[in-house]
Design a protein around this motif. Structure first.
Motif, PDB file in Angstrom:
ATOM      1  N   UNK A  48    -126.626 -52.966  43.390  1.00  0.00           N
ATOM      2  CA  UNK A  48    -125.795 -54.131  43.072  1.00  0.00           C
ATOM      3  C   UNK A  48    -126.414 -55.447  43.528  1.00  0.00           C
ATOM      4  N   UNK A  49    -127.380 -55.376  44.428  1.00  0.00           N
ATOM      5  CA  UNK A  49    -127.946 -56.608  44.994  1.00  0.00           C
ATOM      6  C   UNK A  49    -129.467 -56.638  44.969  1.00  0.00           C
ATOM      7  N   UNK A  50    -130.113 -55.642  44.353  1.00  0.00           N
ATOM      8  CA  UNK A  50    -131.568 -55.527  44.514  1.00  0.00           C
ATOM      9  C   UNK A  50    -132.378 -56.427  43.597  1.00  0.00           C
ATOM     10  N   UNK A  67    -136.811 -54.035  44.776  1.00  0.00           N
ATOM     11  CA  UNK A  67    -136.778 -52.623  45.154  1.00  0.00           C
ATOM     12  C   UNK A  67    -135.336 -52.132  45.181  1.00  0.00           C
ATOM     13  N   UNK A  68    -135.079 -51.078  44.412  1.00  0.00           N
ATOM     14  CA  UNK A  68    -133.711 -50.598  44.214  1.00  0.00           C
ATOM     15  C   UNK A  68    -133.578 -49.115  44.553  1.00  0.00           C
ATOM     16  N   UNK A  69    -132.535 -48.793  45.292  1.00  0.00           N
ATOM     17  CA  UNK A  69    -132.117 -47.417  45.499  1.00  0.00           C
ATOM     18  C   UNK A  69    -130.658 -47.310  45.038  1.00  0.00           C
ATOM     19  N   UNK A  70    -130.125 -46.117  45.064  1.00  0.00           N
ATOM     20  CA  UNK A  70    -128.728 -45.926  44.657  1.00  0.00           C
ATOM     21  C   UNK A  70    -127.787 -46.801  45.479  1.00  0.00           C
ATOM     22  N   UNK A  71    -128.121 -47.028  46.735  1.00  0.00           N
ATOM     23  CA  UNK A  71    -127.246 -47.782  47.642  1.00  0.00           C
ATOM     24  C   UNK A  71    -127.405 -49.288  47.516  1.00  0.00           C
ATOM     25  N   UNK A  90    -132.749 -41.153  40.243  1.00  0.00           N
ATOM     26  CA  UNK A  90    -134.068 -41.570  40.697  1.00  0.00           C
ATOM     27  C   UNK A  90    -133.937 -41.912  42.177  1.00  0.00           C
ATOM     28  N   UNK A  91    -134.965 -41.623  42.952  1.00  0.00           N
ATOM     29  CA  UNK A  91    -134.913 -41.902  44.392  1.00  0.00           C
ATOM     30  C   UNK A  91    -135.008 -43.395  44.659  1.00  0.00           C
ATOM     31  N   UNK A  92    -135.944 -44.052  43.973  1.00  0.00           N
ATOM     32  CA  UNK A  92    -136.129 -45.495  44.160  1.00  0.00           C
ATOM     33  C   UNK A  92    -136.856 -46.089  42.970  1.00  0.00           C
ATOM     34  N   UNK A  93    -136.525 -47.332  42.685  1.00  0.00           N
ATOM     35  CA  UNK A  93    -137.225 -48.125  41.684  1.00  0.00           C
ATOM     36  C   UNK A  93    -137.935 -49.270  42.387  1.00  0.00           C
ATOM     37  N   UNK A  94    -139.147 -49.554  41.973  1.00  0.00           N
ATOM     38  CA  UNK A  94    -139.863 -50.731  42.461  1.00  0.00           C
ATOM     39  C   UNK A  94    -140.174 -51.583  41.228  1.00  0.00           C
ATOM     40  N   UNK A  95    -139.431 -52.694  41.101  1.00  0.00           N
ATOM     41  CA  UNK A  95    -139.471 -53.456  39.865  1.00  0.00           C
ATOM     42  C   UNK A  95    -140.320 -54.709  39.927  1.00  0.00           C
ATOM     43  N   UNK A  96    -140.768 -55.116  38.730  1.00  0.00           N
ATOM     44  CA  UNK A  96    -141.537 -56.339  38.566  1.00  0.00           C
ATOM     45  C   UNK A  96    -140.618 -57.465  38.089  1.00  0.00           C
ATOM     46  N   UNK A  97    -141.202 -58.621  37.831  1.00  0.00           N
ATOM     47  CA  UNK A  97    -140.441 -59.774  37.364  1.00  0.00           C
ATOM     48  C   UNK A  97    -141.088 -60.352  36.108  1.00  0.00           C
ATOM     49  N   UNK A  98    -140.970 -59.617  34.988  1.00  0.00           N
ATOM     50  CA  UNK A  98    -141.659 -60.043  33.763  1.00  0.00           C
ATOM     51  C   UNK A  98    -141.171 -61.382  33.216  1.00  0.00           C
ATOM     52  N   UNK A  99    -139.876 -61.667  33.314  1.00  0.00           N
ATOM     53  CA  UNK A  99    -139.372 -62.951  32.834  1.00  0.00           C
ATOM     54  C   UNK A  99    -140.068 -64.093  33.567  1.00  0.00           C
ATOM     55  N   UNK A 100    -140.210 -63.938  34.867  1.00  0.00           N
ATOM     56  CA  UNK A 100    -140.878 -64.967  35.669  1.00  0.00           C
ATOM     57  C   UNK A 100    -142.335 -65.125  35.251  1.00  0.00           C
ATOM     58  N   UNK A 101    -142.995 -64.018  34.907  1.00  0.00           N
ATOM     59  CA  UNK A 101    -144.386 -64.092  34.447  1.00  0.00           C
ATOM     60  C   UNK A 101    -144.495 -64.958  33.201  1.00  0.00           C
TER      61      UNK A 101
END
Length: 328
Positions: free
Chosen positions: A323-325, A316-320, A278-289
């Protein structure tokens, strides 16, 4: 004397009755079959563990399947009819249907939305929205795709329920980003991007259905340049079929000849990003909700001012950056 005391204590116990049940801070989600909503439940349960002496309890519920829009509306109606419901937070699968349910029920307790909102014209039916800035989320998905492939190409969006306001807002942000314009309902070459026939595809949050749809779209469009996936269902709901579909073109994804922007960062999604599928992931924070919702509902019950909306941020996560996204 002892007999008299025993009778007195027995009478007292009978008149006192059982301990009073806690008032319910109800969370109604689109469906219990989705790991995204289970993360919301985990946040709800953490709040319960941290507040054992509260007069309130976070209560999580929803229909068995995210495709059961009528079932969710019935649960909302049932919960609003219960005497111990003190407030309710709803993730509407079908925004119009839930709005009509609220109009009919005319609830006397505070109502808020969670994860997905009502349509703008029905916003007065709830006190606030807690969750993702869905327009921004879709825009960031588009930004990553445009940055990776600035000349554009043929593209398809994978969406969930056609009546889900949060998904529609993401799709709008995605189109606005790719086209450089606002308000387009279809991409027809703007910014170099064109939506192919048969798209968008609505999957009702079914991961396997999403992967099958992408398989069919790829077969019909050998020159397709990418997918915008407005919810992570194909990745976290059907991770192995997703891998099987995209491993053969992993080299094209690595070279940004084929781009995939997808929502969410749960389940296998981050691992899939690390694998370069995948090129990029843009994630939510459901636990926080789920964790924040009870406190917001208590503020609404107390009549305290609450912001509208209350956004929970993005990861926001990319392949690079996998580990920290993710925000801990």
């Amino acid at each position: 004397m002892r007999k008299a005391l025993l009778l007195a204590f027995t009478a007292l116990a009978l008149t006192a009755g059982p301990a009073l049940a806690k008032k319910q801070l109800v969370i109604v989600v689109k469906g219990l079959d989705n790991p995204f909503f289970e993360a919301i439940n985990q946040g709800c349960q953490k709040w319960n563990k941290e507040n054992p002496d509260s007069e309130y309890e976070c209560f999580y519920t929803g229909p068995a399947s995210t495709s059961d829009e009528a079932g969710e509306a019935q649960i909302v109606q049932d919960m609003l009819g219960k005497a111990d419901t003190a407030a309710i937070a709803i993730s509407p699968s079908n925004a119009k249907l839930i709005a009509q349910t609220l109009k009919t029920a005319n609830p006397s307790v505070p109502v808020m939305t969670l994860d997905a909102d009502l349509a703008k014209e029905d916003a007065a039916l709830r006190k606030t929205y807690l969750g993702t800035d869905n327009y921004l989320m879709g825009k960031r998905i588009g930004d990553y795709m445009k940055e990776a492939k600035p000349d554009g190409g043929k593209v398809c969006s994978i969406q969930g329920n056609p009546g889900a306001d949060n998904i529609l807002r993401r799709a709008q942000g995605w189109r606005d980003s790719l086209s450089g314009k606002e308000g387009l309902t279809e991409l027809k070459g703007e910014g170099g991007w064109t939506e192919v026939a048969g798209c968008p595809v609505f999957t009702n949050d079914d991961g396997a259905k999403g992967v099958q749809a992408m398989t069919d779209i790829l077969a019909a469009n050998p020159d397709l340049a990418g997918f915008g996936i407005m919810g992570g269902w194909p990745l976290f709901g059907a991770p192995q079929p997703y891998r099987d579909l995209f491993k053969p073109i992993a080299d094209k994804i690595a070279k940004n000849e084929f781009v995939i922007g997808a929502a969410d960062t749960i389940g296998d999604e981050v691992a899939i990003a690390k694998e370069g599928l995948v090129t990029a992931l843009v994630g939510q924070r459901p636990f926080e909700m789920g964790y924040k919702a009870p406190s917001v509902m208590m503020d609404l019950i107390a009549g305290k001012p609450v912001e509208d909306p209350v956004f929970t941020g993005l990861d926001e996560c990319t392949k690079d950056t996998v580990d920290t996204c993710i925000q801990k």
